[in-house]
Design an enzyme around this catalytic site. Sequence first.
Site, mmCIF file in Angstrom:
data_model
loop_
_atom_site.group_PDB
_atom_site.id
_atom_site.type_symbol
_atom_site.label_atom_id
_atom_site.label_comp_id
_atom_site.label_asym_id
_atom_site.label_seq_id
_atom_site.Cartn_x
_atom_site.Cartn_y
_atom_site.Cartn_z
ATOM 1 N N MET A 80 -2.310 -6.586 7.253
ATOM 2 C CA MET A 80 -3.362 -7.455 6.703
ATOM 3 C C MET A 80 -2.901 -8.208 5.460
ATOM 4 S SD MET A 80 -6.479 -4.715 7.001
ATOM 5 C CE MET A 80 -6.606 -3.610 8.415
ATOM 6 N N SER A 81 -1.593 -8.313 5.266
ATOM 7 C CA SER A 81 -1.138 -8.928 4.011
ATOM 8 C C SER A 81 0.082 -9.818 4.254
ATOM 9 C CB SER A 81 -0.776 -7.821 3.006
ATOM 10 O OG SER A 81 0.349 -7.102 3.457
ATOM 11 N N ALA B 54 2.553 -2.087 4.128
ATOM 12 C CA ALA B 54 2.335 -1.040 5.110
ATOM 13 C C ALA B 54 1.929 -1.733 6.402
ATOM 14 C CB ALA B 54 1.211 -0.123 4.631
ATOM 15 N N HIS C 249 -7.497 4.169 5.943
ATOM 16 C CA HIS C 249 -6.676 3.823 4.779
ATOM 17 C C HIS C 249 -5.914 5.055 4.281
ATOM 18 C CE1 HIS C 249 -5.156 1.395 1.577
ATOM 19 N NE2 HIS C 249 -5.748 2.092 0.625
ATOM 20 N N SER D 286 0.828 -1.214 0.000
ATOM 21 C CA SER D 286 0.000 0.000 0.000
ATOM 22 C C SER D 286 0.857 1.257 0.000
ATOM 23 C CB SER D 286 -0.857 0.083 1.267
ATOM 24 O OG SER D 286 -1.922 -0.783 1.190
ATOM 25 N N HIS E 111 -3.763 0.016 -4.916
ATOM 26 C CA HIS E 111 -3.258 -1.231 -5.494
ATOM 27 C C HIS E 111 -3.805 -1.309 -6.910
ATOM 28 C CE1 HIS E 111 -1.830 -3.123 -1.773
ATOM 29 N NE2 HIS E 111 -2.785 -2.436 -1.210
ATOM 30 N N TYR F 21 -9.003 -10.276 3.061
ATOM 31 C CA TYR F 21 -10.289 -9.653 3.412
ATOM 32 C C TYR F 21 -11.118 -9.312 2.174
ATOM 33 C CZ TYR F 21 -7.718 -5.298 2.463
ATOM 34 O OH TYR F 21 -6.963 -4.330 1.867
ATOM 35 N N GLU F 22 -10.491 -9.348 0.989
ATOM 36 C CA GLU F 22 -11.271 -9.098 -0.241
ATOM 37 C C GLU F 22 -12.117 -10.316 -0.598
ATOM 38 O OE1 GLU F 22 -8.904 -7.023 -3.426
ATOM 39 O OE2 GLU F 22 -7.354 -7.115 -1.889
ATOM 40 N N ASN G 55 1.960 3.748 10.822
ATOM 41 C CA ASN G 55 1.304 4.254 12.039
ATOM 42 C C ASN G 55 1.789 3.456 13.241
ATOM 43 O OD1 ASN G 55 -0.616 2.214 10.496
ATOM 44 N ND2 ASN G 55 -1.031 1.949 12.674
ATOM 45 N N HIS H 188 -5.706 -9.088 -0.876
ATOM 46 C CA HIS H 188 -5.710 -9.356 0.565
ATOM 47 C C HIS H 188 -6.825 -10.348 0.846
ATOM 48 C CE1 HIS H 188 -4.236 -5.255 -0.144
ATOM 49 N NE2 HIS H 188 -3.421 -5.478 0.853
HETATM 50 N N1 HPA Z 1 -3.187 -2.599 11.438
HETATM 51 C C1 HPA Z 1 -3.418 -3.437 10.417
HETATM 52 N N2 HPA Z 1 -2.998 -3.202 9.183
HETATM 53 C C2 HPA Z 1 -2.295 -2.091 8.950
HETATM 54 C C3 HPA Z 1 -2.022 -1.172 9.976
HETATM 55 C C4 HPA Z 1 -2.485 -1.444 11.291
HETATM 56 O O1 HPA Z 1 -2.271 -0.667 12.253
HETATM 57 N N3 HPA Z 1 -1.312 -0.158 9.410
HETATM 58 C C5 HPA Z 1 -1.169 -0.462 8.087
HETATM 59 N N4 HPA Z 1 -1.763 -1.633 7.812
#
Ligand code: HPA
Length: 272
Positions: free
Chosen positions: A211-212, A113, A247, A29, A60, A84-85, A235, A82
């Site tokens: 998540m990946s 990310a 996002h 991402s 993406h 979750y898709e 983050n 991902h």
């Molecule tokens: N959690 C899950 N997925 C993420 C995060 C997070 O804090 N930051 C970027 N992708």
Amino acid sequence: MNDLIQQSKEIILSKLNGETPKMAITLGSGLGDLAKSLTDVTVIQYTDLPGFPKPSVEGHSGEMHIGKLNDVSVICLKGRVHLYEGLDKIPNLKVMIRTLKAVGVEILALTNAAGSFRVENPVGTPVMITDHINFQGTNPLIGLNDDEWGPRFPGMDEAWDMDLQNAMRQSAKEADVRIGEGTYLAVMGPTFETPAEINMMKLMGADLVGMSTVAENIIANHCGLRVVGVSAVTNLAAGMSDIELSHDQTLDGAEEAKPKMEALFKQFVKNV
Ligand code: HPA
């Protein structure tokens, strides 16, 4: 599925001019711009590669960029799926990674990310993945095993290749980029975590959450690709700062990491 891999392989080989890149890099991402650093580029849309995934997430696209990074031939995968898709995307993920293997790629570099659990690895820091925890509640190898690609019960004790980790450390030094190191925990998403979940994950020994990446790592290890990974911290994890997770925030955080990720990978492709 193997028919689709064969067809995609032939399309890619027809664009390679006889030189197969040793490495493919999946761009996470907000990190897709690394593909802009390539020279002599050929782009193939995933829609033109039978069986390849059709990503549905902003940030993406869905393109394979074949070219030279710092004069070294690489394949950049711009756009990933991902879980979750939809779990029905897993077969496409398998086609994508096994096609790389079939084409002759040896190393898969995964970027993503991620949220960081460590204040010493703040937003914008590249963190090398030294190990992972699969907390996605599923495994991409569930179902009949295709013995042509790998064993029923693959070992995962070196899921992240030690020699490549050393090469990444060395590359960071040479590129003058500070990288952290840590264990990546993969959740299913698409929700971000609660602070209580983050506390649990810290106790489990994780340093990063996202998540990946883990599904790709598993499929790649199964078929004998060597895997290396770097997270771009976008983050601090939920409950660790006042910034609301979204996002857009992930994409902003990736922006800060981008120049460092680029410098790191330009050096890394030279060193392996
Ligand atoms: N959690 C899950 N997925 C993420 C995060 C997070 O804090 N930051 C970027 N992708």
